[in-house]
Design a protein around this motif. Structure first.
Motif, PDB file in Angstrom:
ATOM      1  N   THR A 186     -69.352   9.468  67.984  1.00  0.00           N
ATOM      2  CA  THR A 186     -70.379   9.377  66.956  1.00  0.00           C
ATOM      3  C   THR A 186     -69.818   8.713  65.707  1.00  0.00           C
ATOM      4  O   THR A 186     -68.732   9.071  65.245  1.00  0.00           O
ATOM      5  N   ILE A 187     -70.577   7.752  65.173  1.00  0.00           N
ATOM      6  CA  ILE A 187     -70.191   7.061  63.942  1.00  0.00           C
ATOM      7  C   ILE A 187     -71.191   7.431  62.857  1.00  0.00           C
ATOM      8  O   ILE A 187     -72.404   7.344  63.062  1.00  0.00           O
ATOM      9  N   TYR A 188     -70.657   7.817  61.710  1.00  0.00           N
ATOM     10  CA  TYR A 188     -71.463   8.168  60.544  1.00  0.00           C
ATOM     11  C   TYR A 188     -71.250   7.077  59.499  1.00  0.00           C
ATOM     12  O   TYR A 188     -70.157   6.951  58.947  1.00  0.00           O
ATOM     13  N   VAL A 189     -72.290   6.278  59.243  1.00  0.00           N
ATOM     14  CA  VAL A 189     -72.204   5.176  58.293  1.00  0.00           C
ATOM     15  C   VAL A 189     -72.728   5.655  56.944  1.00  0.00           C
ATOM     16  O   VAL A 189     -73.837   6.180  56.843  1.00  0.00           O
ATOM     17  N   ALA A 190     -71.925   5.432  55.909  1.00  0.00           N
ATOM     18  CA  ALA A 190     -72.306   5.816  54.545  1.00  0.00           C
ATOM     19  C   ALA A 190     -73.476   4.971  54.061  1.00  0.00           C
ATOM     20  O   ALA A 190     -73.759   3.898  54.616  1.00  0.00           O
ATOM     21  N   GLY A 191     -74.130   5.434  53.029  1.00  0.00           N
ATOM     22  CA  GLY A 191     -75.199   4.654  52.412  1.00  0.00           C
ATOM     23  C   GLY A 191     -74.684   3.266  52.060  1.00  0.00           C
ATOM     24  O   GLY A 191     -73.685   3.134  51.353  1.00  0.00           O
ATOM     25  N   THR A 192     -75.347   2.248  52.580  1.00  0.00           N
ATOM     26  CA  THR A 192     -74.881   0.870  52.456  1.00  0.00           C
ATOM     27  C   THR A 192     -75.963   0.040  51.777  1.00  0.00           C
ATOM     28  O   THR A 192     -77.107   0.028  52.214  1.00  0.00           O
ATOM     29  N   VAL A 193     -75.575  -0.656  50.729  1.00  0.00           N
ATOM     30  CA  VAL A 193     -76.538  -1.435  49.948  1.00  0.00           C
ATOM     31  C   VAL A 193     -76.520  -2.897  50.369  1.00  0.00           C
ATOM     32  O   VAL A 193     -75.672  -3.324  51.153  1.00  0.00           O
ATOM     33  N   GLY A 194     -77.429  -3.670  49.796  1.00  0.00           N
ATOM     34  CA  GLY A 194     -77.613  -5.068  50.170  1.00  0.00           C
ATOM     35  C   GLY A 194     -76.767  -6.053  49.396  1.00  0.00           C
ATOM     36  O   GLY A 194     -77.266  -7.087  48.938  1.00  0.00           O
ATOM     37  N   VAL A 195     -75.487  -5.762  49.256  1.00  0.00           N
ATOM     38  CA  VAL A 195     -74.571  -6.693  48.593  1.00  0.00           C
ATOM     39  C   VAL A 195     -73.989  -7.645  49.626  1.00  0.00           C
ATOM     40  O   VAL A 195     -73.507  -7.215  50.677  1.00  0.00           O
ATOM     41  N   ASP A 196     -74.041  -8.925  49.328  1.00  0.00           N
ATOM     42  CA  ASP A 196     -73.435  -9.950  50.174  1.00  0.00           C
ATOM     43  C   ASP A 196     -71.955 -10.007  49.814  1.00  0.00           C
ATOM     44  O   ASP A 196     -71.600 -10.317  48.675  1.00  0.00           O
ATOM     45  N   VAL A 197     -71.069  -9.725  50.771  1.00  0.00           N
ATOM     46  CA  VAL A 197     -69.637  -9.664  50.453  1.00  0.00           C
ATOM     47  C   VAL A 197     -69.065 -11.040  50.124  1.00  0.00           C
ATOM     48  O   VAL A 197     -68.033 -11.119  49.459  1.00  0.00           O
ATOM     49  N   VAL A 198     -69.721 -12.107  50.556  1.00  0.00           N
ATOM     50  CA  VAL A 198     -69.232 -13.451  50.233  1.00  0.00           C
ATOM     51  C   VAL A 198     -69.394 -13.736  48.738  1.00  0.00           C
ATOM     52  O   VAL A 198     -68.493 -14.244  48.080  1.00  0.00           O
ATOM     53  N   THR A 199     -70.546 -13.358  48.189  1.00  0.00           N
ATOM     54  CA  THR A 199     -70.828 -13.626  46.776  1.00  0.00           C
ATOM     55  C   THR A 199     -70.498 -12.441  45.876  1.00  0.00           C
ATOM     56  O   THR A 199     -70.313 -12.612  44.670  1.00  0.00           O
ATOM     57  N   GLY A 200     -70.471 -11.242  46.459  1.00  0.00           N
ATOM     58  CA  GLY A 200     -70.261 -10.033  45.667  1.00  0.00           C
ATOM     59  C   GLY A 200     -71.493  -9.610  44.889  1.00  0.00           C
ATOM     60  O   GLY A 200     -71.430  -8.730  44.041  1.00  0.00           O
ATOM     61  N   LYS A 201     -72.628 -10.238  45.194  1.00  0.00           N
ATOM     62  CA  LYS A 201     -73.873  -9.941  44.482  1.00  0.00           C
ATOM     63  C   LYS A 201     -74.940  -9.449  45.452  1.00  0.00           C
ATOM     64  O   LYS A 201     -74.844  -9.647  46.661  1.00  0.00           O
ATOM     65  N   LEU A 202     -75.964  -8.817  44.897  1.00  0.00           N
ATOM     66  CA  LEU A 202     -77.098  -8.413  45.721  1.00  0.00           C
ATOM     67  C   LEU A 202     -77.693  -9.635  46.412  1.00  0.00           C
ATOM     68  O   LEU A 202     -77.724 -10.736  45.832  1.00  0.00           O
ATOM     69  N   ALA A 203     -78.177  -9.442  47.624  1.00  0.00           N
ATOM     70  CA  ALA A 203     -78.715 -10.539  48.427  1.00  0.00           C
ATOM     71  C   ALA A 203     -79.943 -11.175  47.791  1.00  0.00           C
ATOM     72  O   ALA A 203     -80.291 -12.306  48.106  1.00  0.00           O
ATOM     73  N   GLY A 204     -80.610 -10.473  46.919  1.00  0.00           N
ATOM     74  CA  GLY A 204     -81.797 -10.995  46.253  1.00  0.00           C
ATOM     75  C   GLY A 204     -82.543  -9.887  45.548  1.00  0.00           C
ATOM     76  O   GLY A 204     -82.188  -8.714  45.666  1.00  0.00           O
ATOM     77  N   PRO A 205     -83.609 -10.236  44.861  1.00  0.00           N
ATOM     78  CA  PRO A 205     -84.356  -9.237  44.095  1.00  0.00           C
ATOM     79  C   PRO A 205     -85.425  -8.484  44.882  1.00  0.00           C
ATOM     80  O   PRO A 205     -86.002  -7.529  44.375  1.00  0.00           O
ATOM     81  N   THR A 206     -85.707  -8.919  46.135  1.00  0.00           N
ATOM     82  CA  THR A 206     -86.798  -8.292  46.878  1.00  0.00           C
ATOM     83  C   THR A 206     -86.279  -7.207  47.818  1.00  0.00           C
ATOM     84  O   THR A 206     -85.129  -7.232  48.255  1.00  0.00           O
ATOM     85  N   ILE A 207     -87.156  -6.302  48.156  1.00  0.00           N
ATOM     86  CA  ILE A 207     -86.804  -5.236  49.090  1.00  0.00           C
ATOM     87  C   ILE A 207     -86.443  -5.817  50.454  1.00  0.00           C
ATOM     88  O   ILE A 207     -85.532  -5.324  51.122  1.00  0.00           O
ATOM     89  N   GLN A 208     -87.115  -6.871  50.867  1.00  0.00           N
ATOM     90  CA  GLN A 208     -86.819  -7.486  52.162  1.00  0.00           C
ATOM     91  C   GLN A 208     -85.410  -8.084  52.176  1.00  0.00           C
ATOM     92  O   GLN A 208     -84.661  -7.880  53.138  1.00  0.00           O
ATOM     93  N   GLU A 209     -85.036  -8.810  51.141  1.00  0.00           N
ATOM     94  CA  GLU A 209     -83.702  -9.422  51.087  1.00  0.00           C
ATOM     95  C   GLU A 209     -82.607  -8.360  51.084  1.00  0.00           C
ATOM     96  O   GLU A 209     -81.615  -8.474  51.800  1.00  0.00           O
ATOM     97  N   GLN A 210     -82.809  -7.329  50.273  1.00  0.00           N
ATOM     98  CA  GLN A 210     -81.791  -6.285  50.187  1.00  0.00           C
ATOM     99  C   GLN A 210     -81.726  -5.443  51.457  1.00  0.00           C
ATOM    100  O   GLN A 210     -80.638  -5.061  51.891  1.00  0.00           O
ATOM    101  N   THR A 211     -82.858  -5.170  52.070  1.00  0.00           N
ATOM    102  CA  THR A 211     -82.861  -4.405  53.319  1.00  0.00           C
ATOM    103  C   THR A 211     -82.169  -5.198  54.422  1.00  0.00           C
ATOM    104  O   THR A 211     -81.351  -4.659  55.168  1.00  0.00           O
ATOM    105  N   ARG A 212     -82.481  -6.471  54.518  1.00  0.00           N
ATOM    106  CA  ARG A 212     -81.861  -7.334  55.537  1.00  0.00           C
ATOM    107  C   ARG A 212     -80.337  -7.338  55.364  1.00  0.00           C
ATOM    108  O   ARG A 212     -79.586  -7.150  56.322  1.00  0.00           O
TER     109      ARG A 212
END
Length: 126
Positions: free
Chosen positions: A26-52
């Protein structure tokens, strides 16, 4: 039972907790946000971009632990704005087209600038 900490540079790292922990199959994944590790920034301002991006980050963590999103047995979605649930569902349909794991949704308790969603999950492997 021994625990294995799962860590990958392909997903955001957190100074105060692990990306995931594996116990037995069993793997327990911590709460993970929509940060793009390449840019270090949120993927975008929309719920769809951040969820993706959040799901892509979860996917990278799971792969580091020998699993896939399709192995998810429970997903916990935390939303800043509960009215964003339809946008989250739209993206979940892309990532889970056939087998849809059980989910629960809660209000995101920690208000961090720009973050709209955090996704945690439990995954069972063979």
């Amino acid at each position: 039972m021994p625990r294995e900490v799962i860590s990958t540079p392909e997903a955001p790292e957190y100074p105060s907790y692990s990306q995931a922990v594996k116990v037995s199959n069993t793997i327990y994944v911590a709460g993970t946000v929509g940060v793009d590790v390449v840019t270090g920034k949120l993927a975008g301002p929309t719920i769809q971009e951040q969820t993706r991006q959040s799901l892509l980050n979860c996917q990278a963590i799971l792969r580091a632990g020998g699993a896939e999103l399709s192995d998810a047995v429970m997903v916990h979605t935390l939303l800043l704005r509960p009215e964003d649930a339809d946008g989250v569902n739209e993206v979940f349909d892309e990532f889970f087209p056939d087998v849809r794991p059980p989910r629960c949704v809660s209000k995101l308790g920690v208000d961090r600038p720009g973050i709209l969603v955090s996704i945690a999950m439990v995954v069972a492997t063979d």
